[in-house]
Design a protein around this motif. Structure first.
Motif, PDB file in Angstrom:
ATOM      1  N   ALA A 165       0.528  -0.814  -0.341  1.00 49.06           N
ATOM      2  CA  ALA A 165      -0.232   0.056  -0.453  1.00 49.06           C
ATOM      3  C   ALA A 165       1.091   1.422  -0.178  1.00 49.06           C
ATOM      4  CB  ALA A 165      -1.350  -0.158   1.092  1.00 49.06           C
ATOM      5  N   VAL A 166       0.269   2.918  -0.504  1.00 49.49           N
ATOM      6  CA  VAL A 166       1.096   3.826  -0.616  1.00 49.49           C
ATOM      7  C   VAL A 166       0.071   4.348   0.083  1.00 49.49           C
ATOM      8  CG1 VAL A 166       1.441   6.280  -1.800  1.00 49.49           C
ATOM      9  CG2 VAL A 166       2.382   3.405  -2.543  1.00 49.49           C
ATOM     10  N   VAL A 167       0.627   5.573   1.061  1.00 46.95           N
ATOM     11  CA  VAL A 167      -0.378   6.088   1.703  1.00 46.95           C
ATOM     12  C   VAL A 167       0.048   7.465   1.423  1.00 46.95           C
ATOM     13  CG1 VAL A 167      -1.234   6.740   4.147  1.00 46.95           C
ATOM     14  CG2 VAL A 167      -0.846   4.564   3.834  1.00 46.95           C
ATOM     15  N   GLU A 168      -1.301   8.771   1.075  1.00 46.06           N
ATOM     16  CA  GLU A 168      -0.363  10.353   0.587  1.00 46.06           C
ATOM     17  C   GLU A 168      -1.142  11.089   1.716  1.00 46.06           C
ATOM     18  OE1 GLU A 168       1.927  11.791  -0.727  1.00 46.06           O
ATOM     19  OE2 GLU A 168       2.662   9.399  -0.841  1.00 46.06           O
ATOM     20  N   ALA A 169      -0.547  11.576   2.199  1.00 49.76           N
ATOM     21  CA  ALA A 169      -0.796  12.808   4.275  1.00 49.76           C
ATOM     22  C   ALA A 169      -1.355  14.500   3.220  1.00 49.76           C
ATOM     23  CB  ALA A 169      -0.397  12.845   4.954  1.00 49.76           C
ATOM     24  N   LYS A 170      -2.192  14.684   3.588  1.00 49.82           N
ATOM     25  CA  LYS A 170      -2.768  16.182   3.429  1.00 49.82           C
ATOM     26  C   LYS A 170      -3.123  16.404   4.142  1.00 49.82           C
ATOM     27  CE  LYS A 170      -1.657  15.501  -0.846  1.00 49.82           C
ATOM     28  NZ  LYS A 170      -0.379  15.388  -1.861  1.00 49.82           N
ATOM     29  N   ASN A 171      -3.054  18.167   4.380  1.00 55.36           N
ATOM     30  CA  ASN A 171      -3.264  18.886   5.735  1.00 55.36           C
ATOM     31  C   ASN A 171      -4.745  19.019   5.508  1.00 55.36           C
ATOM     32  OD1 ASN A 171      -4.438  21.143   3.714  1.00 55.36           O
ATOM     33  ND2 ASN A 171      -1.785  21.952   2.976  1.00 55.36           N
ATOM     34  N   ASN A 172      -5.483  19.535   6.823  1.00 57.95           N
ATOM     35  CA  ASN A 172      -6.860  19.072   6.466  1.00 57.95           C
ATOM     36  C   ASN A 172      -7.365  20.431   6.435  1.00 57.95           C
ATOM     37  OD1 ASN A 172      -9.710  19.044   8.876  1.00 57.95           O
ATOM     38  ND2 ASN A 172      -8.680  16.581   8.703  1.00 57.95           N
ATOM     39  N   LYS A 173      -7.332  21.074   5.614  1.00 56.58           N
ATOM     40  CA  LYS A 173      -8.126  22.072   4.815  1.00 56.58           C
ATOM     41  C   LYS A 173      -8.321  20.945   3.230  1.00 56.58           C
ATOM     42  CE  LYS A 173      -5.175  25.874   6.258  1.00 56.58           C
ATOM     43  NZ  LYS A 173      -4.498  26.625   6.165  1.00 56.58           N
ATOM     44  N   LYS A 174      -7.864  19.995   3.188  1.00 55.56           N
ATOM     45  CA  LYS A 174      -8.328  19.653   1.554  1.00 55.56           C
ATOM     46  C   LYS A 174      -8.930  18.416   2.158  1.00 55.56           C
ATOM     47  CE  LYS A 174      -3.743  20.592  -0.405  1.00 55.56           C
ATOM     48  NZ  LYS A 174      -3.389  21.304   0.095  1.00 55.56           N
ATOM     49  N   GLN A 211      -2.595  11.354  -6.432  1.00 58.51           N
ATOM     50  CA  GLN A 211      -1.033  10.605  -6.222  1.00 58.51           C
ATOM     51  C   GLN A 211      -0.827   9.625  -5.668  1.00 58.51           C
ATOM     52  OE1 GLN A 211       0.527  13.980  -4.015  1.00 58.51           O
ATOM     53  NE2 GLN A 211       2.570  13.258  -3.844  1.00 58.51           N
ATOM     54  N   ALA A 212      -1.582   9.214  -4.873  1.00 59.67           N
ATOM     55  CA  ALA A 212      -1.652   7.714  -4.323  1.00 59.67           C
ATOM     56  C   ALA A 212      -1.523   6.729  -5.459  1.00 59.67           C
ATOM     57  CB  ALA A 212      -2.275   7.286  -3.114  1.00 59.67           C
ATOM     58  N   LYS A 213      -2.313   6.848  -6.281  1.00 59.90           N
ATOM     59  CA  LYS A 213      -2.674   6.118  -7.573  1.00 59.90           C
ATOM     60  C   LYS A 213      -1.330   6.194  -8.824  1.00 59.90           C
ATOM     61  CE  LYS A 213      -6.434   5.244  -9.426  1.00 59.90           C
ATOM     62  NZ  LYS A 213      -7.513   6.164  -9.934  1.00 59.90           N
ATOM     63  N   GLU A 214      -0.598   7.055  -8.880  1.00 60.51           N
ATOM     64  CA  GLU A 214       0.407   6.522  -9.665  1.00 60.51           C
ATOM     65  C   GLU A 214       1.649   6.447  -9.036  1.00 60.51           C
ATOM     66  OE1 GLU A 214       3.645  10.590 -10.911  1.00 60.51           O
ATOM     67  OE2 GLU A 214       1.525  10.672 -10.540  1.00 60.51           O
ATOM     68  N   TYR A 215       1.358   6.743  -7.061  1.00 61.20           N
ATOM     69  CA  TYR A 215       3.442   5.341  -6.479  1.00 61.20           C
ATOM     70  C   TYR A 215       2.552   4.435  -6.929  1.00 61.20           C
ATOM     71  CZ  TYR A 215       5.111  10.488  -5.534  1.00 61.20           C
ATOM     72  OH  TYR A 215       5.529  11.802  -5.606  1.00 61.20           O
ATOM     73  N   ALA A 268      -4.188   1.805  -2.476  1.00 63.12           N
ATOM     74  CA  ALA A 268      -3.760   3.447  -2.401  1.00 63.12           C
ATOM     75  C   ALA A 268      -4.203   4.073  -1.426  1.00 63.12           C
ATOM     76  CB  ALA A 268      -3.477   3.659  -3.423  1.00 63.12           C
ATOM     77  N   TYR A 269      -4.121   4.875  -0.429  1.00 67.73           N
ATOM     78  CA  TYR A 269      -4.766   5.849   0.323  1.00 67.73           C
ATOM     79  C   TYR A 269      -4.368   7.081   0.626  1.00 67.73           C
ATOM     80  CZ  TYR A 269      -5.691   0.975   2.450  1.00 67.73           C
ATOM     81  OH  TYR A 269      -6.270  -0.499   2.763  1.00 67.73           O
ATOM     82  N   SER A 270      -5.455   8.159   0.563  1.00 70.29           N
ATOM     83  CA  SER A 270      -5.135   9.562   0.787  1.00 70.29           C
ATOM     84  C   SER A 270      -6.052   9.118   2.376  1.00 70.29           C
ATOM     85  CB  SER A 270      -5.655   9.938  -0.025  1.00 70.29           C
ATOM     86  OG  SER A 270      -5.820  11.495   0.266  1.00 70.29           O
ATOM     87  N   SER A 271      -5.335  10.679   3.333  1.00 67.92           N
ATOM     88  CA  SER A 271      -5.591  10.977   4.682  1.00 67.92           C
ATOM     89  C   SER A 271      -5.345  12.760   4.551  1.00 67.92           C
ATOM     90  CB  SER A 271      -5.412  10.470   5.962  1.00 67.92           C
ATOM     91  OG  SER A 271      -6.132  10.346   6.655  1.00 67.92           O
ATOM     92  N   GLU A 276      -9.762   4.891   0.158  1.00 71.51           N
ATOM     93  CA  GLU A 276      -9.375   3.573   0.052  1.00 71.51           C
ATOM     94  C   GLU A 276      -9.627   3.342  -1.141  1.00 71.51           C
ATOM     95  OE1 GLU A 276      -8.577  -0.432   1.769  1.00 71.51           O
ATOM     96  OE2 GLU A 276     -10.944  -0.903   0.327  1.00 71.51           O
ATOM     97  N   CYS A 277      -8.340   2.990  -1.977  1.00 71.58           N
ATOM     98  CA  CYS A 277      -8.324   2.954  -3.218  1.00 71.58           C
ATOM     99  C   CYS A 277      -8.023   0.795  -3.884  1.00 71.58           C
ATOM    100  CB  CYS A 277      -7.416   3.779  -4.864  1.00 71.58           C
ATOM    101  SG  CYS A 277      -7.248   3.351  -6.651  1.00 71.58           S
TER     102      CYS A 277
END
Length: 778
Positions: A76-85, A93-97, A106-109, A116-117
């Motif tokens: 798995a790849v996990v990409e973090a973003k700030n809470n404004k997003k 981005q996570a899917k690309e990686y 692939a995960y974003s949070s 989850e993707c």
């Protein structure tokens, strides 16, 4: 959003990771050693901006988290973003990686939840922060989707070889190893890996061998190559951790009763087969089932072709799993490694390597020689030996193949020398010529043009060809990073493939190349990066318009199976149509019979797809940039005189990709001051040499204002200017040069002018005297 959303919104991405994402992953019982943060995916593409000689990197790509199973398979790849997003903002981005490194999830949070993707079934969903899937859960989902068999599971648990002197695998190397091991576990016995030159095929082979040996899946392995240097490089470098179980086969001295005590064997095809091409050599030493894995290095060179002398080795050890490694999968009417090994289980192209910043970008300088397209002898013309030259039109396809034009060899050697003199005379350079004789003629021409270095270092230029035993003995020194000489190697085919030429910065194309396979291999000689030694890019000097092949759709494109492939068709050693035989007599035309000259020179920069980013005549490009910066001759003169450091103007041109020294050499104006040269190129002014300007200073009586040591110092500065130019005397190091030592240390020299301020004032007046009122040659 969480209740304290105002506070969350103030947190940085790093804070979100620390306070929310990392704890959530750890709570899901992931093994600490399988959590990798800031996981490097690419180093960032090295770019040569059009109009710039300076290389720079794009931002490297790093995944915030990559989660593994047993340190081998990325899950798995996990990409973090700030809470404004939003929660799903980082999904793309996570899917690309994930797709790049072969991870199925692939995960974003943003700290509120996870998105989850699932790349295995193409679904996406949000999951609560405290319900991130465990390592066991993700592995089970992966296992069920892939329907892993017991051997696949066993090999997944076998780690990569790591250690103090063993580099961690890059993502594509990990992918290649995993894909190969998975194919073996699924029962495939013919496997092809296609990876660009310079991407570490031997390192990949080592990791495959290590994991298979450690798991007990393979017990005896044969590594085949067709050149001693490839075998020796592999044993001494990438396979060094296995030195206790490796053995290089020397057929003549081997005994069947002792040879079975190793695990990894290295051999040359030629030694195993012998001159007769019969089985005797290897059948006397090994039973057909002795090896259970064979790795074929550089398999594009014909080892698996139907009419190959060496194919009998692969057929004899038919029960072994066989892995072919190549930079150029080949599929033509005359040769095929795909038909034998199958489609590549993993491909990593030159384009991929350049985009990721693991391989060096390049620019091309193309030279048009007046006789390139057409030269015809006059009626009854004879060569230097008095032989009649056949009356027909000759062109680039004939020179050195069917006829020798001596002045053409000289002009190519001159242009190579000019380029090196204007950039770096010690830049490792390979000159590819049509024949071994042509390589020798080129060597002699380059020696004579660089005699100032050759008299001190006889190995500055060497010929390295198949029949030249002395030259071949210099090969290790040429490719070694730690040795300076040889600098220039002339060759025909020997250096076109397989040799690890890390420091080669210049590739000279002076042979006709009809094979895309060979073209890729030759360009690959320069693609290796060595930033610690200043190797970030390379240049191709093209004298036969061979670089037109960058426009060919096959340049790093997909491999397409040729339906007309017939293994019965005969081929040449390169895997292409057998080239025509050279004529019985090859005319040699001296300068009196034909005088070659360069008519045009252009610089081209390509992107990784072979698309042109820039192409322009160097002179036109320089003139345009000068006039964009300085709209008039008067404007340039004013800025030159006002500049306290003239080097700042030179740096402006350098940043625009204009090397004034190289261009002056092209125009035979190396003794001209940059000031005059710029005025000449852009505003058609006549030139003055530096010596003429220095003499003018003496005639004006400027030096008469000074006496004693002060005058001697200024005279020495003026002599330095006449020899080396304004930048030399502007340098802060000028007063430490040997010719100034008789005047004492810099502080004492300054005292001769009443102190630092006095010296600076005298120097400024000297510069004004050199350039007078700013006038140019008339």
């Amino acid at each position: 959003m969480a209740e304290d959303s105002v506070q969350l919104a103030d947190l940085s991405e790093e804070d979100i990771k620390l306070q929310f994402i990392t704890p959530a992953i750890q709570a899901a019982k992931w093994d600490f050693k399988d959590i990798r943060m800031e996981y490097s995916i690419s180093d960032g593409m090295i770019k040569l901006k059009p109009g710039s000689n300076k290389a720079y990197r794009d931002t490297p790509k790093k995944a915030d988290y990559v989660l593994f199973i047993n340190g081998t398979i990325p899950l798995a790849v996990v990409e973090a973003k700030n809470n404004k997003k939003s929660v799903s903002h980082g999904t793309q981005q996570a899917k690309e990686y994930a797709l790049k490194i072969g991870a199925p999830f692939a995960y974003s949070s943003n700290g509120d939840a996870f998105h989850e993707c699932d790349l295995l079934n193409g679904t996406e969903k949000d999951i609560p922060l405290n319900q991130f899937p465990s390592q066991t859960e993700l592995y089970e989902r992966f296992k069920q989707s892939k329907q892993l068999n017991p051997l696949q599971e066993k090999l997944i648990k076998e780690p990569f070889c790591t250690g103090a002197n063993i580099k961690a695998p890059r993502y594509y190397q990990r992918n290649a190893v995993n894909a190969t091991i998975d194919a073996i576990a699924r029962g495939e016995d013919r496997i092809l890996l296609a990876l660009a030159t310079g991407t570490g095929k031997t390192y990949i082979a080592f990791q495959i061998v290590h994991r298979l040996l450690s798991a007990g899946v393979k017990k005896r392995i044969l590594y085949l190559a067709d050149r001693n240097i490839l075998v020796d490089q592999s044993i001494q470098q990438d396979f060094a951790p296995l030195e206790k179980v490796t053995h290089k086969i020397h057929v003549a001295s081997e005994k069947p009763e002792t040879i079975s005590s190793y695990q990894v064997y290295f051999a040359l095809y030629q030694q195993l087969v012998g001159d007769s091409g019969e089985e005797d050599h290897y059948s006397q030493l090994f039973s057909p089932d002795f090896f259970d894995l064979i790795i074929v290095d550089e398999c594009h060179r014909g080892s698996a072709n139907n009419d190959s002398q060496w194919k009998c080795i692969l057929e004899y050890f038919n029960s072994a799993t066989q892995i072919g490694m190549t930079a150029t999968p080949k599929e033509t009417k005359y040769a095929s490694n795909i038909s034998y090994f199958g489609e590549p289980v993993y491909t990593y192209s030159l384009k991929d390597g350049i985009e990721d910043g693991f391989l060096a970008p390049f620019k091309v300088i193309r030279y048009k020689i007046n006789i390139g397209d057409e030269w015809r002898p006059v009626a009854g013309q004879t060569d230097k030996n008095g032989q009649i030259i056949e009356d027909r039109i000759y062109n680039n396809s004939d020179y050195d193949y069917n006829i020798v034009i001596e002045s053409r060899t000289e002009i190519v050697a001159e242009e190579i020398t000019k380029y090196l003199k204007s950039t770096d005379r010690f830049a490792k350079t390979i000159v590819f010529t049509p024949t071994e004789d042509a390589a020798e003629r080129m060597r002699v021409a380059l020696v004579n043009l660089n005699s100032d270095i050759v008299k001190e270092h006889p190995d500055y230029v060497v010929r390295i060809t198949g029949s030249d035993e002395i030259g071949k003995g210099k090969l290790d020194y040429f490719i070694a990073v730690s040795t300076q000489f040889p600098v220039i190697a002339t060759t025909s085919k020997l250096l076109s493939t397989g040799v690890d030429t890390k420091m080669v910065k210049v590739i000279v194309l002076d042979e006709m190349i009809g094979s895309m396979t060979e073209f890729k291999q030759i360009i690959g000689r320069g693609t290796r990066l060595l930033e610690s030694e200043g190797k970030t890019n390379f240049v191709v000097l093209d004298f036969r318009n061979v670089s037109r092949m960058f426009a060919d759709p096959k340049w790093d494109g997909p491999v397409e199976v040729d339906e007309e492939y017939n293994p019965e068709n005969k081929r040449g050693d390169g895997g292409e149509i057998t080239p025509p035989q050279p004529p019985k007599y090859k005319p040699i035309v001296d300068k009196n019979g034909c005088e070659a000259r360069v008519e045009q020179k252009t610089v081209s920069i390509y992107d990784p797809n072979g698309k042109l980013l820039q192409v322009e005549s160097i002179v036109d490009y320089t003139k345009r940039n000068i006039k964009e910066k300085f709209t008039s001759l008067e404007g340039f003169i004013k800025e030159w005189r006002a500049s306290k450091k003239k080097n700042s103007i030179r740096e402006f041109f350098f940043d625009k990709g204009i090397n004034l020294e190289e261009l002056k050499a092209e125009q035979n104006l190396s003794d001209v001051d940059d000031f005059d040269f710029i005025c000449h190129i852009a505003f058609d002014s006549k030139t003055k040499t530096r010596k003429e300007r220095a003499n003018s200073v003496i005639k004006t009586g400027f030096l008469d204002k000074y006496s004693g040591v002060a005058r001697e110092i200024l005279e020495t500065l003026l002599d330095n200017y006449a020899s080396n130019g304004i930048y030399e005397i502007e340098s802060s190091e000028i007063l430490t040069l040997p010719q100034f030592m008789k005047f004492g240390k810099p502080i004492k020299i300054a005292q001769s002018f009443g102190g630092i301020q006095g010296y600076n004032q005298a120097f400024m007046e000297l510069e004004n005297a050199i350039y007078g009122d700013g006038s140019v040659g008339i």
